[in-house]
Design a protein around this motif. Structure first.
Motif, PDB file in Angstrom:
ATOM      1  N   MET A 183       0.834  -1.174   0.000  1.00 34.63           N
ATOM      2  CA  MET A 183       0.000   0.000   0.000  1.00 34.63           C
ATOM      3  C   MET A 183       0.884   1.244   0.000  1.00 34.63           C
ATOM      4  N   ALA A 184       0.601   2.171  -0.895  1.00 32.09           N
ATOM      5  CA  ALA A 184       1.409   3.376  -1.033  1.00 32.09           C
ATOM      6  C   ALA A 184       1.182   4.328   0.147  1.00 32.09           C
ATOM      7  N   THR A 185       2.241   5.006   0.531  1.00 32.94           N
ATOM      8  CA  THR A 185       2.152   6.000   1.585  1.00 32.94           C
ATOM      9  C   THR A 185       1.463   7.244   1.049  1.00 32.94           C
ATOM     10  N   LYS A 186       0.527   7.755   1.794  1.00 32.43           N
ATOM     11  CA  LYS A 186      -0.170   8.984   1.420  1.00 32.43           C
ATOM     12  C   LYS A 186       0.550  10.169   2.058  1.00 32.43           C
ATOM     13  N   ARG A 187       0.572  11.282   1.337  1.00 31.69           N
ATOM     14  CA  ARG A 187       1.201  12.496   1.863  1.00 31.69           C
ATOM     15  C   ARG A 187       0.201  13.634   1.766  1.00 31.69           C
ATOM     16  N   LEU A 188       0.203  14.475   2.757  1.00 31.65           N
ATOM     17  CA  LEU A 188      -0.647  15.647   2.772  1.00 31.65           C
ATOM     18  C   LEU A 188       0.239  16.876   2.880  1.00 31.65           C
ATOM     19  N   PHE A 189       0.128  17.761   1.921  1.00 32.13           N
ATOM     20  CA  PHE A 189       0.878  19.008   1.939  1.00 32.13           C
ATOM     21  C   PHE A 189      -0.107  20.143   2.154  1.00 32.13           C
ATOM     22  N   LEU A 190       0.133  20.955   3.144  1.00 35.34           N
ATOM     23  CA  LEU A 190      -0.672  22.144   3.391  1.00 35.34           C
ATOM     24  C   LEU A 190       0.194  23.338   3.010  1.00 35.34           C
TER      25      LEU A 190
END
Length: 68
Positions: free
Chosen positions: A1-8
């Motif tokens: 499962m791919a790692t999710k990234r959140l950029f604010l």
């Protein structure tokens, strides 16, 4: 499962001189335009995969995104 990234991210530096209109109509300053391009280059280099963007409709925010 791919790692999710959140950029604010916040929009780049907005112009203080914009004549008539609402705050949402304020464009980027020259420095903001340059910074948006640099941020976009960095993000493209380090995270080239597809991304989903949720952004304000303000002019400076759209200009920041398009600079990316």
């Amino acid at each position: 499962m791919a790692t999710k990234r959140l950029f604010l991210l916040r929009h780049a530096q907005a112009s203080h001189e914009f004549g008539e209109g609402t705050d949402a109509d304020r464009p980027l300053a020259e420095r903001g335009q340059q910074d948006a391009l640099l941020a976009g280059e960095w993000l493209s280099k380090h995270y080239p995969e597809d991304v989903h963007v949720y952004a304000s409709s303000s002019k400076r925010t759209r200009e920041t995104y398009l600079g990316l």
